[in-house]
Design an enzyme around this catalytic site. Structure first.
Site, PDB file in Angstrom:
ATOM      1  N   LYS A  80       3.382   1.390  -3.641  1.00 23.30           N
ATOM      2  CA  LYS A  80       3.005   0.832  -5.028  1.00 23.30           C
ATOM      3  C   LYS A  80       3.794   1.104  -6.297  1.00 23.30           C
ATOM      4  O   LYS A  80       3.587   0.180  -7.064  1.00 23.30           O
ATOM      5  CB  LYS A  80       1.512   1.350  -5.082  1.00 23.30           C
ATOM      6  N   LYS A 117      -2.991  18.099 -13.105  1.00 25.62           N
ATOM      7  CA  LYS A 117      -2.981  16.432 -12.516  1.00 25.62           C
ATOM      8  C   LYS A 117      -4.106  15.816 -13.118  1.00 25.62           C
ATOM      9  O   LYS A 117      -3.951  14.694 -13.808  1.00 25.62           O
ATOM     10  CB  LYS A 117      -2.923  16.530 -11.202  1.00 25.62           C
ATOM     11  N   ALA A 163      -5.356   6.107  -6.555  1.00 24.22           N
ATOM     12  CA  ALA A 163      -6.746   5.358  -6.435  1.00 24.22           C
ATOM     13  C   ALA A 163      -7.551   5.603  -7.908  1.00 24.22           C
ATOM     14  O   ALA A 163      -8.055   4.555  -8.580  1.00 24.22           O
ATOM     15  CB  ALA A 163      -7.543   5.562  -5.396  1.00 24.22           C
ATOM     16  N   ASP A 199      -6.042  -3.770  -7.668  1.00 23.66           N
ATOM     17  CA  ASP A 199      -7.087  -2.334  -7.178  1.00 23.66           C
ATOM     18  C   ASP A 199      -7.880  -2.103  -8.456  1.00 23.66           C
ATOM     19  O   ASP A 199      -9.321  -1.781  -8.107  1.00 23.66           O
ATOM     20  CB  ASP A 199      -6.273  -1.135  -7.300  1.00 23.66           C
ATOM     21  N   THR A 214       0.869  -1.132   0.091  1.00 20.83           N
ATOM     22  CA  THR A 214      -0.161   0.019  -0.128  1.00 20.83           C
ATOM     23  C   THR A 214       0.769   1.215  -0.069  1.00 20.83           C
ATOM     24  O   THR A 214       2.012   1.165  -0.025  1.00 20.83           O
ATOM     25  CB  THR A 214      -1.043   0.010   0.954  1.00 20.83           C
ATOM     26  N   GLY A 259     -10.867  13.083  -8.684  1.00 19.13           N
ATOM     27  CA  GLY A 259      -9.653  12.740  -7.835  1.00 19.13           C
ATOM     28  C   GLY A 259      -8.688  12.279  -9.168  1.00 19.13           C
ATOM     29  O   GLY A 259      -9.310  11.954 -10.449  1.00 19.13           O
TER      30      GLY A 259
HETATM   31  P1  ATR Z   1      -4.335   8.366  -3.524  1.00 20.69           P
HETATM   32  O1  ATR Z   1      -3.174   7.504  -3.888  1.00 20.69           O
HETATM   33  O2  ATR Z   1      -5.210   7.674  -2.286  1.00 20.69           O
HETATM   34  O3  ATR Z   1      -5.514   8.465  -4.743  1.00 20.69           O
HETATM   35  P2  ATR Z   1      -3.310  10.855  -3.779  1.00 20.69           P
HETATM   36  O4  ATR Z   1      -2.439  10.417  -4.738  1.00 20.69           O
HETATM   37  O5  ATR Z   1      -2.562  11.794  -2.719  1.00 20.69           O
HETATM   38  O6  ATR Z   1      -3.959   9.637  -2.980  1.00 20.69           O
HETATM   39  O7  ATR Z   1      -4.489  11.671  -4.557  1.00 20.69           O
HETATM   40  C1  ATR Z   1      -5.478  12.218  -3.642  1.00 20.69           C
HETATM   41  C2  ATR Z   1      -6.561  12.859  -4.709  1.00 20.69           C
HETATM   42  O8  ATR Z   1      -7.415  13.489  -3.979  1.00 20.69           O
HETATM   43  C3  ATR Z   1      -5.963  14.114  -5.584  1.00 20.69           C
HETATM   44  O9  ATR Z   1      -6.708  13.910  -6.755  1.00 20.69           O
HETATM   45  C4  ATR Z   1      -6.498  15.312  -4.995  1.00 20.69           C
HETATM   46  O10 ATR Z   1      -6.331  16.423  -5.556  1.00 20.69           O
HETATM   47  P3  ATR Z   1      -5.086  17.139  -5.851  1.00 20.69           P
HETATM   48  O11 ATR Z   1      -4.354  16.484  -7.154  1.00 20.69           O
HETATM   49  O12 ATR Z   1      -5.627  18.694  -6.285  1.00 20.69           O
HETATM   50  O13 ATR Z   1      -4.144  17.211  -4.625  1.00 20.69           O
HETATM   51  C5  ATR Z   1      -7.616  14.703  -3.834  1.00 20.69           C
HETATM   52  N1  ATR Z   1      -7.929  15.568  -2.892  1.00 20.69           N
HETATM   53  C6  ATR Z   1      -7.527  15.361  -1.632  1.00 20.69           C
HETATM   54  N2  ATR Z   1      -7.892  16.241  -0.760  1.00 20.69           N
HETATM   55  C7  ATR Z   1      -8.828  17.227  -1.691  1.00 20.69           C
HETATM   56  C8  ATR Z   1      -9.649  18.242  -1.498  1.00 20.69           C
HETATM   57  N3  ATR Z   1      -9.718  18.507  -0.114  1.00 20.69           N
HETATM   58  N4  ATR Z   1     -10.615  18.673  -2.239  1.00 20.69           N
HETATM   59  C9  ATR Z   1     -10.424  18.197  -3.459  1.00 20.69           C
HETATM   60  N5  ATR Z   1      -9.627  17.378  -3.833  1.00 20.69           N
HETATM   61  C10 ATR Z   1      -8.774  16.635  -2.969  1.00 20.69           C
END
Ligand code: ATR
Length: 282
Positions: free
Chosen positions: A69, A161, A137, A110, A65, A133
């Protein structure tokens, strides 16, 4: 459970990892199937040393995790073509070749977990899916859906992104906020928004949720996030965050054991673990 000299070793590596629900799920699966196997959480600070250690200790299978990964990949002997395409591995299988040398192969389950959870509720082919997002994930979920023939659209707080992920997938990206004007069959939140302790947060206004037939959240604490509560009230079919966790774990179980996992028991174990933790918090 009795542990002896023949107990096969499994586990999960990550950092942090002590909160993981996977031990409850996999140990319940092994016990139900009468398998002499154990699954333990292991907090790791050096991935290269960890993989060397797992090989030396004779581990059979390990989940990977955050944050390893991607960084585990250089230490594998083999990688499943789908995991290679996604660029992330969440499952390790150790086996011995004829000469007794350990061969380590990496997989990604996943994407399969997400596809299985959604396909229970709606067909994937030609279905329009809005994914909020663009992190790890989101990448796995979106990849699986594109493979299954869904029409995926990405939206993300950081537009560049989101665009990058959409370009990689060959799909569209819209600005976060534009989803208020958007209609699709399925909406998926892959961000941590709505997770404890900030349980009243949501990225989608409740009054537009009736534009989606199915709403899925990958957050599982709380199990019913505000997004899912409001989606239910709007008449949507909902998919909670334990579903993807369960089905990615079920796919791991199959890779490790070769047999179909006892999914109902594993789901109950996940729910029970959440209940126990809620009690211990109170
Ligand atoms: P994971 O591997 O669990 O998907 P990550 O790679 O850190 O975690 O990605 C988190 C995602 O949640 C990202 O798309 C992030 O948006 P940003 O690219 O703008 O950072 C999104 N995210 C996290 N907190 C957020 C918030 N408060 N509002 C909107 N998007 C959020």
């Amino acid at each position: 459970m009795s542990i002896d000299g023949k107990t096969e070793l499994y586990g999960i590596i990550g950092n942090p990892v002590r909160h993981s629900l996977s031990p409850a799920m996999h140990n319940a699966g092994f016990a139900t199937m009468g398998m002499n196997r154990i699954y333990v959480p292991m907090e790791v600070s050096n991935i290269e040393q960890a993989v060397t250690g797992l090989r030396a200790l004779g581990f059979n299978g390990v989940s990977v995790t955050v944050p390893y990964k991607e960084t585990v990949i250089p230490y594998l002997d083999e990688i499943d073509p789908v995991a290679e395409k996604i660029g992330a591995v969440n499952t390790l299988l150790f086996r011995k070749d004829r000469a007794g040398k350990v061969i380590l192969r990496g997989f990604n389950t996943d994407w399969l977990g997400a596809n299985t959870a959604i396909a229970e509720k709606i067909k994937l082919q030609s279905t329009r899916v809005l994914i909020i997002g663009a992190g790890g994930a989101a990448k796995a979920v979106a990849f699986g859906l594109v493979q299954a023939g869904a029409e995926v659209v990405i939206t993300n707080r950081t537009r560049e992104k989101g665009e990058r992920l959409a370009t990689w997938l060959g799909c569209r990206c819209i600005a976060l906020g534009e989803q208020e004007e958007f209609t699709a069959d399925v909406l998926i939140n892959t961000t941590s928004v709505g997770m404890e302790p900030e349980i009243e947060q949501t990225l989608v206004a409740g009054d537009i949720l009736s534009r989606f037939s199915v709403v899925m959240d990958i957050v599982y604490a709380p199990l019913e996030t505000r997004l899912l509560r409001e989606a239910k009230a709007a008449g949507c079919t909902t998919i909670d965050g334990l579903s993807m966790l369960l089905y990615q774990g079920a796919a791991q179980f199959k890779i490790w054991t070769g047999v179909h996992p006892p999914q109902l028991i594993m789901r109950s174990a996940l729910e029970e673990e959440l209940r126990v933790r809620r009690l211990s918090v109170v």
